[in-house]
Design an enzyme around this catalytic site. Structure first.
Site, PDB file in Angstrom:
ATOM      1  N   LYS A  52       0.808  -1.459  -0.254  1.00 39.69           N
ATOM      2  CA  LYS A  52      -0.091  -0.570  -0.244  1.00 39.69           C
ATOM      3  C   LYS A  52       0.478   1.593  -0.086  1.00 39.69           C
ATOM      4  O   LYS A  52       0.713   1.986  -1.097  1.00 39.69           O
ATOM      5  CB  LYS A  52      -1.117   0.380   1.488  1.00 39.69           C
ATOM      6  CG  LYS A  52      -1.938  -1.114   1.100  1.00 39.69           C
ATOM      7  CD  LYS A  52      -2.530  -0.981   2.288  1.00 39.69           C
ATOM      8  CE  LYS A  52      -4.257  -2.321   2.746  1.00 39.69           C
ATOM      9  NZ  LYS A  52      -4.483  -2.598   3.941  1.00 39.69           N
ATOM     10  N   GLN A  96      -5.044  -1.096   9.802  1.00 33.82           N
ATOM     11  CA  GLN A  96      -5.198  -2.650   9.167  1.00 33.82           C
ATOM     12  C   GLN A  96      -5.314  -3.289  10.028  1.00 33.82           C
ATOM     13  O   GLN A  96      -4.987  -3.712  10.979  1.00 33.82           O
ATOM     14  CB  GLN A  96      -3.230  -2.646   8.916  1.00 33.82           C
ATOM     15  CG  GLN A  96      -3.353  -4.617   7.633  1.00 33.82           C
ATOM     16  CD  GLN A  96      -3.481  -4.724   5.956  1.00 33.82           C
ATOM     17  OE1 GLN A  96      -4.090  -3.926   5.866  1.00 33.82           O
ATOM     18  NE2 GLN A  96      -3.956  -5.302   5.835  1.00 33.82           N
ATOM     19  N   ASP A 119     -11.200   2.560   3.617  1.00 38.29           N
ATOM     20  CA  ASP A 119     -12.239   1.353   3.354  1.00 38.29           C
ATOM     21  C   ASP A 119     -13.842   1.000   3.426  1.00 38.29           C
ATOM     22  O   ASP A 119     -13.541  -0.345   2.578  1.00 38.29           O
ATOM     23  CB  ASP A 119     -12.116   0.499   5.010  1.00 38.29           C
ATOM     24  CG  ASP A 119     -10.542  -0.632   4.961  1.00 38.29           C
ATOM     25  OD1 ASP A 119      -9.908  -0.980   4.267  1.00 38.29           O
ATOM     26  OD2 ASP A 119      -9.742  -0.338   5.838  1.00 38.29           O
TER      27      ASP A 119
HETATM   28  N1  GUN Z   1      -6.950  -6.350   5.701  1.00 43.87           N
HETATM   29  C1  GUN Z   1      -7.932  -7.109   4.808  1.00 43.87           C
HETATM   30  N2  GUN Z   1      -7.936  -6.326   3.415  1.00 43.87           N
HETATM   31  C2  GUN Z   1      -8.132  -5.643   4.515  1.00 43.87           C
HETATM   32  C3  GUN Z   1      -8.628  -4.842   4.262  1.00 43.87           C
HETATM   33  O1  GUN Z   1      -9.328  -4.382   3.133  1.00 43.87           O
HETATM   34  N3  GUN Z   1      -9.086  -3.444   4.852  1.00 43.87           N
HETATM   35  C4  GUN Z   1      -8.179  -3.745   5.881  1.00 43.87           C
HETATM   36  N4  GUN Z   1      -8.466  -2.452   6.437  1.00 43.87           N
HETATM   37  N5  GUN Z   1      -7.973  -4.262   6.483  1.00 43.87           N
HETATM   38  C5  GUN Z   1      -7.686  -6.023   6.101  1.00 43.87           C
END
Ligand code: GUN
Length: 281
Positions: A52, A96, A119
């Site tokens: 990311k 996360q 998100d």
């Molecule tokens: N962990 C796995 N996929 C995601 C996601 O799309 N967002 C977040 N915040 N954590 C994750």
């Protein structure tokens, strides 16, 4: 059969975003900022977050990762989120998942101000999406949606079957398809005859986390099949779709890896840029 190239689609989206960020920088003399909070040292989360950060930098966003040990107190995290909510240089906040057990996921999600919720997990954004109002949309279903639209721009009246009902994928995916005037069926582990449901579908999105569940003889000829699954098996990484069988019947199919995954991260960047733009209105 069209093999949907998620890597290429993601690279194209990143290129568009890069252009847009340059324009925003000229217009506002600042760039959108993404802050990720990462708790603990779980390997998959570390890898996601690194990707990311790398992608955010690539399109010219301001990117920051705040790391905590998995012993961090919930209060510390919530206070940090409040601080970021009030920080004008932060356009998007992502915590996360998964979180350590002693931290309340719902509380964390609800503390992020909806306008910075990249998100799309905050109940306000979930509600806005289901009401058809402007909202942040969870990154994975958004990526799936953009890939489906590229193959088939007019989805009106199509039958879509979503396999899986999670808040992360299944439910928001269904909402996006419904907004496009699809007839949507949400199926899950208790669905009586999953094969029969899938056989009706012009579009299938598989997001259940069961390796190669969706078989070749479940697919209507020329269906579009999107595989959200990432399952580690003895035979390596596989999706929720039996790729070899399904590729013989489907019109278009995403591979695992190289399908949905790259688009998820590109959509996170898109959500960050969109949050920034809304904040400048
Ligand atoms: N962990 C796995 N996929 C995601 C996601 O799309 N967002 C977040 N915040 N954590 C994750």
């Amino acid at each position: 059969m069209i093999l949907i190239d998620g890597k290429k689609a993601a690279a194209e989206l990143r290129e568009e975003l890069k252009q847009e960020v340059t324009e925003l920088k000229t217009k506002y003399n600042k760039v959108p900022g993404l802050t990720v909070i990462l708790i603990g040292d779980m390997a998959p989360s570390q890898i996601y977050v690194r990707n990311k950060e790398k992608s955010a930098n690539e399109v010219g966003l301001k990117s920051e990762v705040i790391r905590y040990p998995d012993t961090v107190e919930e209060k510390t995290v919530l206070e940090k989120i409040e601080e970021l909510n009030n920080d004008e240089s932060v356009s998007g906040i992502l915590v996360q998942l998964p979180l350590p057990k002693h931290i309340d996921k719902q509380k964390v999600i609800e503390t992020i101000t909806p306008s910075k919720d990249v998100d799309g997990f905050h109940p306000m954004n979930v509600g806005n999406l289901s009401s058809g109002y402007e909202s942040s949309v969870p990154c994975t279903p958004l990526g799936c949606y953009l890939m489906i639209k590229k193959i088939e721009p007019n989805l009106s009246g199509k039958k879509a079957v979503v396999v899986g009902r999670s808040n992360l994928n299944g439910k928001p995916m269904a909402q996006l398809l419904l907004k496009e005037n699809c007839t949507v069926t949400i199926t899950h582990s208790r669905t009586k005859d999953l094969k029969a449901e899938c056989l009706e579908a012009d579009i299938i999105v598989a997001a259940v986390g069961i390796p190669e569940l969706v078989k070749g003889d479940w697919i209507k000829k020329d269906a579009i099949v999107i595989d959200v699954g990432i399952n580690k098996t003895e035979n390596g990484l596989v999706g929720d779709v039996a790729f070899d069988e399904v590729s013989k019947v489907a019109k278009a199919l995403t591979p695992v890896p190289g399908g949905v995954g790259p688009m998820t991260i590109a959509c996170l960047l898109k959500n960050t840029v969109d949050c920034f733009k809304r904040s400048q209105k």
